[in-house]
Design a protein around this motif. Sequence first.
Motif, PDB file in Angstrom:
ATOM      1  N   ALA A 192      13.182  -5.475   1.523  1.00  0.00           N
ATOM      2  CA  ALA A 192      12.137  -4.464   1.375  1.00  0.00           C
ATOM      3  C   ALA A 192      12.760  -3.238   0.715  1.00  0.00           C
ATOM      4  N   TYR A 193      12.176  -2.810  -0.403  1.00  0.00           N
ATOM      5  CA  TYR A 193      12.738  -1.714  -1.187  1.00  0.00           C
ATOM      6  C   TYR A 193      11.840  -0.480  -1.110  1.00  0.00           C
ATOM      7  N   ASP A 194      12.470   0.678  -1.103  1.00  0.00           N
ATOM      8  CA  ASP A 194      11.771   1.969  -1.077  1.00  0.00           C
ATOM      9  C   ASP A 194      10.861   2.099   0.135  1.00  0.00           C
ATOM     10  N   LEU A 195      11.436   1.819   1.303  1.00  0.00           N
ATOM     11  CA  LEU A 195      10.693   1.972   2.554  1.00  0.00           C
ATOM     12  C   LEU A 195      10.599   3.443   2.930  1.00  0.00           C
ATOM     13  N   ALA A 196       9.434   3.885   3.337  1.00  0.00           N
ATOM     14  CA  ALA A 196       9.198   5.254   3.800  1.00  0.00           C
ATOM     15  C   ALA A 196       9.462   6.270   2.703  1.00  0.00           C
ATOM     16  N   ASP A 197      10.580   6.117   2.009  1.00  0.00           N
ATOM     17  CA  ASP A 197      10.919   7.050   0.941  1.00  0.00           C
ATOM     18  C   ASP A 197      11.741   6.288  -0.089  1.00  0.00           C
ATOM     19  N   LYS A 198      11.762   6.774  -1.299  1.00  0.00           N
ATOM     20  CA  LYS A 198      12.492   6.109  -2.360  1.00  0.00           C
ATOM     21  C   LYS A 198      13.978   6.066  -2.030  1.00  0.00           C
ATOM     22  N   ILE A 241      20.371  -1.537   6.577  1.00  0.00           N
ATOM     23  CA  ILE A 241      19.592  -0.548   5.848  1.00  0.00           C
ATOM     24  C   ILE A 241      20.495   0.093   4.803  1.00  0.00           C
ATOM     25  N   ASP A 242      19.988   0.212   3.600  1.00  0.00           N
ATOM     26  CA  ASP A 242      20.730   0.792   2.487  1.00  0.00           C
ATOM     27  C   ASP A 242      20.008   2.048   2.013  1.00  0.00           C
ATOM     28  N   LYS A 243      20.728   3.148   1.899  1.00  0.00           N
ATOM     29  CA  LYS A 243      20.127   4.387   1.402  1.00  0.00           C
ATOM     30  C   LYS A 243      20.989   4.967   0.292  1.00  0.00           C
ATOM     31  N   GLN A 244      20.397   5.116  -0.891  1.00  0.00           N
ATOM     32  CA  GLN A 244      21.092   5.723  -2.007  1.00  0.00           C
ATOM     33  C   GLN A 244      20.885   7.237  -1.994  1.00  0.00           C
ATOM     34  N   ALA A 254       0.820  -1.206   0.000  1.00  0.00           N
ATOM     35  CA  ALA A 254       0.000   0.000   0.000  1.00  0.00           C
ATOM     36  C   ALA A 254       0.859   1.263   0.000  1.00  0.00           C
ATOM     37  N   SER A 255       2.014   1.197   0.636  1.00  0.00           N
ATOM     38  CA  SER A 255       2.880   2.375   0.718  1.00  0.00           C
ATOM     39  C   SER A 255       3.797   2.510  -0.486  1.00  0.00           C
ATOM     40  N   GLY A 256       3.701   1.584  -1.420  1.00  0.00           N
ATOM     41  CA  GLY A 256       4.535   1.646  -2.610  1.00  0.00           C
ATOM     42  C   GLY A 256       5.834   0.881  -2.479  1.00  0.00           C
ATOM     43  N   ALA A 257       6.129   0.316  -1.320  1.00  0.00           N
ATOM     44  CA  ALA A 257       7.352  -0.455  -1.125  1.00  0.00           C
ATOM     45  C   ALA A 257       7.223  -1.818  -1.806  1.00  0.00           C
ATOM     46  N   ARG A 258       8.336  -2.351  -2.210  1.00  0.00           N
ATOM     47  CA  ARG A 258       8.373  -3.669  -2.826  1.00  0.00           C
ATOM     48  C   ARG A 258       9.097  -4.629  -1.884  1.00  0.00           C
TER      49      ARG A 258
END
Length: 427
Positions: free
Chosen positions: A74-80, A111-114, A39-43
């Motif tokens: 989990a990809y694009d959690l909370a924000d892209k 946690i990975d953040k680009q 629902a939040s757009g995360a994959r």
Amino acid sequence: MLISEQIEVFWSGGFMGVKKGLLFGLVSAVLVLGPFFDASGARISGRTSTVVEWFDDANGKTIVPAYQYVQFNAYDLADKGYDFRIYGRIGDDLAGERSSSAKSRLYYAYIDKQDFGVDSLDLRLGRQFVTSAAGASVMDGLRLDYDFLDNYSLTIFGGGDVAYYEGYNAKDAVAGAEITGTFFKTLNLGLSYLARFDGGLLAQELYGLDVEYDINDLLYFYSETQYDYLSDRVSYFLAGIRYYQFSQWKARLEYLYSLPVFSSTSIYSVFAVDEYEEILAELTYDIAPGWRVFGRYTREIYPEFSDANVFEAGLEKLRTDRWGGYLSGVYRDDEDGQDLKGFKFRCSYLFNKHVLAGAGVEVDVFDRQIDYFDIDSSSDETTSKRYWVDATLFVTKAINLQAKVERIESDLWDYYNRGRVRLNFIF
């Protein structure tokens, strides 16, 4: 208490109930939060594997380790750009032998953040694997990767060294950096540094150099060098060249030098160690689509013993339709009498889209001189054999069941049977 200390308490041996709770919580999070992520757009993606094995150890005891592996992404959690990955297992011995092979493990969780704050800056926080020509480690800490000037990249990392400590101690740490760059379009260079600390004392200090050079899509040269600063010597050197002008056949020539590196805080650091050198030449040829033959020669070089010549040759069938497998043989010639000759064979067949089955055998014959000062003894021929059958049942695209049963025989250690059943679920 530090976050890393909390994780270790959560995962250390002796808290099986806590471990089961961790696994249950992780699986529950996958099932319960899955709709939320969607629902939040995360994959989300991942895999679970339930594994049961059985075998006899060297003391004749039957070990029945059971594992529950969980891999979750989990990809694009909370924000892209915010990704989370975790992989671990819960282990126990169903036979009650408390075997070390059945221990639980947390392989990674980070946690990975680009583009963290600025473009081209990536952040990774948590348990992770770091590697460079200077060395490698499983680390609980922070890693930053920054790309600049188009052709350059800088990596820095630091945190607790998982392989070093039995219990979490802020003074058991690892830190390092690496800078890489591309020159003349096909020349890649990397300089790296890694330091380990044991109880706050500098245990290892290593420098690395990595070189890759592609010459006109004809030759590929590669090299890695590790320098042990505390011992003032090269501890690892690898140099090779691969020829790949033609698609059907390829050639490779390689030289390896290796010298063990011990921590300065270890008692083993005061003992003399032997270096090892190796020269390898290999040729592969694709005789037909899916069919490949290879030949390999290795010269093993020892300072205190006679050198050995190792010859290997084989045929491999890649499964392009129904059949797959390989047949290879090895012969090792050693003037000290440590000779080896044996072969390996495996074949598999895809009966239909649901069933894949195979069988194999490995036979190694090791000739050696024993009881050197016993004039009544000669050479001893020790034969080791492995036979196995395996099968995979593809229930659906997301579910498959794997099984393998093997028999291991030895003239020296008699025989024992080993088996494994694995249920995989991909989501």
